[in-house]
Structures are given as structure tokens and as C-alpha cells.
Design an enzyme around this catalytic site. Structure first.
Site, PDB file in Angstrom:
ATOM      1  N   TYR A 124       0.817  -1.218   0.000  1.00 23.72           N
ATOM      2  CA  TYR A 124       0.000   0.000   0.000  1.00 23.72           C
ATOM      3  C   TYR A 124       0.852   1.270   0.000  1.00 23.72           C
ATOM      4  CZ  TYR A 124      -4.184  -2.743   1.226  1.00 23.72           C
ATOM      5  OH  TYR A 124      -5.231  -3.630   1.237  1.00 23.72           O
ATOM      6  N   LYS A 190       3.883 -13.877   5.820  1.00 19.17           N
ATOM      7  CA  LYS A 190       4.036 -14.959   4.837  1.00 19.17           C
ATOM      8  C   LYS A 190       5.533 -15.087   4.562  1.00 19.17           C
ATOM      9  CE  LYS A 190       1.896 -17.806   1.937  1.00 19.17           C
ATOM     10  NZ  LYS A 190       0.897 -18.830   2.259  1.00 19.17           N
ATOM     11  N   ASP A 223      -2.339 -17.200   6.065  1.00 18.44           N
ATOM     12  CA  ASP A 223      -3.472 -18.037   5.650  1.00 18.44           C
ATOM     13  C   ASP A 223      -3.921 -18.937   6.797  1.00 18.44           C
ATOM     14  OD1 ASP A 223      -0.926 -18.934   5.140  1.00 18.44           O
ATOM     15  OD2 ASP A 223      -1.418 -20.057   3.336  1.00 18.44           O
ATOM     16  N   ASP A 247      -5.227  -4.900   6.743  1.00 19.24           N
ATOM     17  CA  ASP A 247      -6.461  -4.367   6.157  1.00 19.24           C
ATOM     18  C   ASP A 247      -7.492  -5.486   6.024  1.00 19.24           C
ATOM     19  OD1 ASP A 247      -8.207  -2.669   4.898  1.00 19.24           O
ATOM     20  OD2 ASP A 247      -7.251  -2.809   2.928  1.00 19.24           O
TER      21      ASP A 247
END
Ligand code: NAD
Length: 359
Positions: A124, A190, A223, A247
């Protein structure tokens, strides 16, 4: 002494929500000196800017504010007030408590988590290269020289995650945990795939955790975290995440506690803090005294804690929770059916909270 706070009504349903919240904050007995300032669509129509300098100056002066939602019209050319605020004040942390109150219809009644989202870096950051542009071609050639091939017809977004940005957001998560009696911080990432961005975030999170051994620390691959949040939400407490995951998980959290009308937020920086609901300006309900002020009121509770008015915060949160638990004087979205004729308006919900606090 009265607390000087910048009050931004915003637009759409913002002014109604802010007025309801202001009344409840005042009813706690804490004294405020409100410095009301404009932002959003209405002031844009009058002055050609959605975020006048006097509004920014007021927040800088007071160091604290509460804000109603502001509309960002699509294709109008005006930038989001929230993005401007974050940039101008370096509001690097977004804190979003997601607690399921009794009486709210949710599949996840055990949820009581706090999401701490990094606000300035990651995908972002706005470092983007349009497909077919000269800059995109330059970047692809530079990457080619480094042995990386990117297809010619690709658009490219860059994901910077720094040691500096990671350290201050993880520190913020631990300091929030300590100040609010929380027991555990989980860092989500991740790092197994993005070794040099998420991997750095994780490495720094582990280093910071060593400085706070009184708070438990663990990490989760993003995840897996999403899977576990909806199967064992009670195992999570404070969760710290880079911008993009933060987010997404914030909205997941809002859904888990019964909807956007209930999710508060605080954007925290080194010089200032701004409190506001997660939801937008819900313009279709503007002026109808209809929408739920809980999210903004709970943002007001965060504000009270931020200024060390913990007792008032406790009383205000308890009163809001009690009105929701009773389920009588609540807005349409908290009723079993959305056209329930017994639903009350924004202002009457505030009256009910004040009445509850005065008991
Ligand atoms: P929204 O959150 O304004 O509304 C979506 C729907 O959610 C509403 O139509 C309503 O059904 C429901 N809803 C939202 N808040 C509610 C409440 N308090 N009580 C009951 N129901 C509620 O989202 P949107 O329509 O996508 O966005 C409208 C505008 O708000 C856009 O211009 C967007 O950019 C802006 N926005 C502002 C902020 C902010 O100022 N912080 C945040 C998000 C979106």
C-alpha cells in the site's frame, strides 16, 4: 483540566454519529474542550479542498482527535482524507479491537481480539508501475539485469517492509498489550514465501518480543491465521500485521463481531492520534438518524483510554455493551430483522447509553 480534542464531523452520516458520540463522551463526566474542524465532501464543495490546513493544524496542536467518516467520491480527483491524515501525521499504527458483545448476532461469540496494523509500508506504499509505461520498462530492464524476468504486459506494485517500520509497529502492539492487560501478541506474515519483506518483519518481531518477555509471543502464517481465527478465535489476543494483511484481517474481524457498525478504530502516530469507526460515511442514510453509532462510540472509548481516563472508558464501554445486550433501544442493524419497527435512531441509541451510564 479539560482535554482539548479536535472534533471532525465528516460528511454523510458522520455529523449524526459524531454528535451522538460527543454527547456520550461528555456524559462520562470527563471534561472536553472540542475544537470542531471540517473535512470531507461538504467542505470540498465550499472551499475546493477536503482537508483544509486549519484542520491539520488543529490536530497537530491538540495531538488527538475524533473523526466521523468522510466520503471519497470515485473519480473526483480529490484524495482520501484518511490517506492524507495518515501521511501528514505519520499515523503509523491502526488499532482495531474486535470484541463480540453479548446480544449481537454472530457466529463467533468468543471473539475478543485487537488488530494492530502497520499503516505506511507494504504493497500500500503506492510504489506502482503501470503496464506499458516508460517507468515500468525501466524497472523490468533493471530486474532483467539482476536475473529476474517479469512479463512485458505486467503491472508492478512494490512491497517495501523496513526494519524501522516493523520495529515500531511491533513495539506498538506490545505496548498496547501491556497498557490494556492483554496476554499475548501474534505476528502474522508470509515469511516462508516473501523472505526479504515478510521475513524481515518476522525477524524484527522476534527481536522486539525478546524485550517484552512478560507478554507471550507467537507467529502465524497469514493463511493459517485466517483459518484459525474462524475456527478458534478464543486463542487469539493482540495480532500485529503488515499493512495489506492488516487491512484484510480488520474486515474479517469486523465481520466476526457482527458487522461494520460495531468496529472501532484508532490511528496512532508519534505526534498525534485520531480515533474513528472502521466503516464509511454510509451516504444513503445521511440525515435519517438511522445508523448505528456503536463503532464511533467505541472509538471514543479508545480515545478515553489514550488520554488515561480509564475509569470513564470502562463505564462508557459497559453502558454500550449493556444497551446492546438488552437489545431494545438499538438501531435497525442490531435487530433480528432490518425492518423491525422497534429499532431506534442514532440519537436515541445515545440517549439509552447515557441513561445506562447514569444508573
Ligand atoms: P460504508 O461503510 O459507508 O457503508 C456500507 C454499508 O454498510 C452501508 O450502506 C450500511 O448498510 C452499512 N453501514 C455502514 N456503517 C454503518 C453503521 N454505522 N450502522 C449501520 N450500518 C452501517 O461503505 P461504502 O458505502 O463503501 O463507503 C461510503 C463512503 O465512505 C465512500 O466514499 C468511502 O470511500 C468512504 N469511507 C470512509 C471511511 C472513513 O472515513 N474512515 C472508511 C471507509 C469508507
Amino acid at each position: 483540566m479539560a482535554h482539548e480534542v479536535t472534533l471532525i464531523p465528516g460528511d454523510g452520516t458522520g455529523p449524526e454519529l459524531v454528535e451522538a458520540t460527543r454527547r456520550v463522551l461528555e456524559a462520562t463526566g470527563v471534561e472536553f474542550e472540542w475544537d470542531e474542524q471540517p473535512a470531507g465532501e461538504d467542505i470540498y464543495a465550499e472551499e475546493g479542498t477536503p482537508f483544509p490546513d486549519r484542520t491539520l493544524d488543529s490536530i497537530k496542536r491538540n495531538g488527538i482527535g475524533i473523526k466521523g467518516p468522510t466520503t471519497t467520491p470515485v473519480g473526483s480527483g480529490f484524495r482520501s482524507v484518511n490517506v492524507l491524515l495518515r501521511k501528514e501525521l505519520d499515523l503509523f499504527a491502526c488499532i482495531r479491537p474486535c470484541k463480540a458483545y453479548e446480544g449481537v448476532r454472530t457466529r463467533f461469540p468468543e471473539t475478543d481480539i485487537v488488530i494492530v496494523r502497520e499503516n505506511t509500508e507494504d504493497l500500500y506504499a503506492g510504489i506502482e508501475f503501470e503496464e506499458g509505461s516508460e517507468e515500468n520498462a525501466k524497472l523490468r530492464h533493471a530486474l532483467e539485469e539482476l536475473g529476474e524476468h517479469v512479463r512485458e504486459d505486467a503491472g508492478i506494485s512494490v512491497k517495501p517492509i523496513s526494519r524501522f517500520g516493523s520495529e515500531r509497529i511491533v513495539e506498538e502492539a506490545f505496548s498496547y498489550a501491556k497498557a490494556n492487560g492483554r496476554k499475548k501478541v501474534t505476528a502474522a506474515h508470509k515469511a516462508n514465501i516473501m523472505k526479504f519483506s515478510d521475513g524481515l518483519f518476522l525477524e524484527v518481531a522476534r527481536e522486539v518480543a525478546k524485550r517484552h518477555e512478560d507478554i507471550e509471543f507467537e507467529d502465524r502464517i497469514i493463511d493459517n491465521l485466517c483459518n484459525q481465527l474462524v475456527s478458534r478465535p478464543e486463542e487469539y489476543d493482540v495480532i500485529v500485521l503488515p499493512n495489506l494483511y492488516g487491512d484484510i484481517v480488520s474486515d474479517l474481524g469486523a465481520g466476526m463481531i457482527g458487522g461494520l457498525g460495531l468496529a472501532p478504530g484508532g490511528n496512532i502516530g508519534t505526534e498525534a492520534a485520531m480515533f474513528e469507526a472502521t466503516h464509511g460515511s454510509a451516504p444513503k442514510y445521511k440525515g435519517q438518524n438511522k445508523v448505528n453509532p456503536t463503532a464511533l462510540m467505541l472509538s471514543g472509548v479508545l480515545l478515553l483510554r489514550h488520554i488515561n481516563e480509564d475509569d470513564a472508558a470502562e463505564r462508557m464501554e459497559r453502558a454500550i455493551a449493556e444497551v446492546i445486550r438488552k437489545g431494545e433501544k438499538v438501531t435497525y442493524d442490531l435487530k433480528p430483522s432490518r425492518d423491525d419497527p422497534s429499532a431506534v435512531g442514532t440519537s436515541q441509541f445515545a440517549d439509552a447509553v447515557i441513561e445506562e451510564m447514569n444508573q
